[in-house]
Design a protein around this motif. Structure first.
Motif, short mmCIF file in Angstrom:
data_model
loop_
_atom_site.label_atom_id
_atom_site.label_comp_id
_atom_site.label_asym_id
_atom_site.label_seq_id
_atom_site.Cartn_x
_atom_site.Cartn_y
_atom_site.Cartn_z
N VAL A 139 0.66 -1.24 0.11
CA VAL A 139 -0.08 0.00 -0.03
C VAL A 139 0.92 1.13 -0.02
O VAL A 139 1.85 1.35 0.93
N VAL A 140 0.70 2.02 -0.81
CA VAL A 140 1.56 3.28 -1.17
C VAL A 140 0.57 4.51 -0.64
O VAL A 140 -0.35 4.78 -1.52
N MET A 141 1.09 5.31 0.41
CA MET A 141 -0.02 6.34 0.70
C MET A 141 0.82 7.62 0.69
O MET A 141 1.79 7.81 1.29
N GLY A 142 0.52 8.75 0.05
CA GLY A 142 1.10 9.80 -0.53
C GLY A 142 0.76 11.06 0.62
O GLY A 142 -0.39 11.09 0.83
N SER A 143 1.73 11.63 1.20
CA SER A 143 1.64 12.84 1.95
C SER A 143 1.12 13.98 1.24
O SER A 143 2.04 14.44 0.36
N ARG A 164 -0.96 15.71 -4.85
CA ARG A 164 -2.39 16.28 -5.45
C ARG A 164 -3.10 15.05 -5.54
O ARG A 164 -2.28 14.00 -5.82
N PRO A 165 -4.39 15.01 -5.72
CA PRO A 165 -5.12 13.61 -5.78
C PRO A 165 -4.78 13.14 -7.62
O PRO A 165 -4.47 12.04 -7.62
N GLU A 166 -4.43 14.09 -8.29
CA GLU A 166 -4.15 13.80 -9.76
C GLU A 166 -2.82 12.92 -9.71
O GLU A 166 -2.57 12.14 -10.62
N ASP A 167 -1.82 13.52 -8.76
CA ASP A 167 -0.67 12.82 -8.73
C ASP A 167 -0.58 11.40 -8.24
O ASP A 167 0.00 10.51 -8.77
N LEU A 168 -1.58 11.04 -7.14
CA LEU A 168 -1.61 9.93 -6.77
C LEU A 168 -2.13 8.79 -7.92
O LEU A 168 -1.67 7.81 -7.96
N VAL A 169 -3.11 9.59 -8.52
CA VAL A 169 -3.76 8.46 -9.62
C VAL A 169 -2.46 8.32 -10.59
O VAL A 169 -2.47 7.18 -11.08
N ALA A 202 -12.26 15.77 -3.60
CA ALA A 202 -11.40 15.40 -4.85
C ALA A 202 -11.04 14.09 -4.59
O ALA A 202 -11.05 13.24 -5.84
N MET A 203 -10.71 13.36 -3.55
CA MET A 203 -10.29 12.27 -3.41
C MET A 203 -11.30 11.37 -3.43
O MET A 203 -11.30 10.05 -4.11
N ALA A 204 -12.51 11.83 -2.80
CA ALA A 204 -13.73 10.73 -3.06
C ALA A 204 -14.17 10.61 -4.46
O ALA A 204 -14.68 9.68 -5.10
#
Length: 335
Positions: A139-143, A164-169, A202-204
């Motif tokens: 599991v990779v969780m971004g701060s 940002r949310p788009e970076d995580l995606v 945004a994450m939701a």
């Protein structure tokens, strides 16, 4: 190249690769073997789908194979996002986390231990770990917000300067984390509160879990102090739970209260799933294990997110500290 093959053979080759081939980060992210956020008790066979996806459930292309070291429905995450906020100290060692090569070696060791599910870190650390092949099936969780630098006058105006949310995606990461500190005397808290709510939205919208770490705090002699009494922790949980247009993808990341016996009452404040944060443990790691063990028995508490106390234990035994923390998550484990 096998997905588990490191892009670089050691941490000492990272600088060369970053300078000569920055595209290697995106390439490593695209190859990474992913998994569901939570493993389930019946996850005994691999998922043979080859697509990609996001969200808190099992997405195509994510493996859900169980093992004897799994703790179904629980999470054991190693935290390493402290340096991006200028917080480099561990106990009385002011620059303990300042040596990046040493930090990466400790992280790779921690992530290799049975039962460790993943890591929470800022982009630079996660990308180093990607290049080292340490994030396979993790599991990779971004701060996400690291703008509230430790000790700064603007510490509570905690801007979203990280993922940002788009970076995580884009990188195929699995979740995000945000810090929410609220001081009723500091106007900067409102800016952070508003930004946190919109980030949760945004994450939701992307069906990505977001772990919210709330605190009520106040300044004492110019230094920010988190309030850990039962009333303060319960109030912070209530505020965090109500942020955004939906709480469907919101998790809480909460401290153990000053009086551990208060945790059962405090955790009744919300039905959102929660993980415990490690916080400042000092030299009493055994005392921390005891507090975590008791809190992990509560129905809404689903795991641990612990960093410095496991990566930099007083006795230097990273593997031993991590293994003991993992053991607290095992069903029926009373220690």
């Amino acid at each position: 190249m096998s997905p588990a093959t490191p892009v670089v053979p050691s941490v000492h080759d990272l600088v060369r690769l970053r300078a000569e081939h920055p595209e290697a980060v995106a390439e490593a992210a695209a190859r990474r073997k992913r998994r569901s956020l939570l493993r389930t008790a019946d996850a005994s066979a691999p998922d043979h789908n080859t697509g990609t996806g996001t969200g808190s459930g099992t997405a195509p292309g994510r493996r859900t194979t169980g093992s004897a070291t799994d703790h179904p429905g629980r999470l054991m995450i190693i935290a390493a996002d402290h340096p991006a906020r200028g917080a480099l100290a561990v106990g009385d060692r002011a620059l303990a986390m300042a040596n990046r090569f040493e930090l990466l070696q400790r992280l790779c060791l921690a992530l290799s231990r049975p039962g460790v599910d993943g890591v929470l870190a800022s982009a630079d650390v996660l990308e180093d770990l990607l290049l080292l092949g340490a994030l396979e099936d993790k599991v990779v969780m971004g701060s996400m917000n690291r703008g509230g630098l430790a000790g700064a006058a603007f510490e509570l105006d905690d801007r979203f300067t990280g993922h940002r949310p788009e970076d995580l995606v884009r990188h195929g990461f699995d979740a995000g984390k945000l810090l929410l500190r609220i001081d009723h005397e500091d106007p900067g808290s409102l800016d952070t509160l508003h930004a946190a709510a919109r980030t949760i939205d945004a994450m939701a919208a992307l069906r990505l879990p977001v772990f919210v770490e709330p605190f009520l705090c106040r300044r004492v002699d110019g230094r920010l102090r988190n309030e850990l009494d039962a009333a303060a922790v319960a109030t912070s949980i209530a505020i965090a739970s109500g942020l955004g247009g939906t709480s469907a993808y919101t998790w809480l990341k909460v401290p153990v209260t000053e009086e551990p016996d208060d945790m059962a009452r405090v955790m009744e404040t919300s039905t959102l799933p929660a993980v415990l944060l490690g916080g400042e443990v000092g030299d009493d790691l055994d005392g921390a294990y005891k507090k975590w063990r008791e809190a992990l028995r509560l129905p809404t508490v689903r795991g641990l997110v612990v960093g410095r106390s496991l990566l930099y234990p007083v006795d230097g035994d990273v593997a031993g500290a991590v293994d003991t923390a993992v053991s607290l998550l095992q069903p029926g484990r009373d220690g």
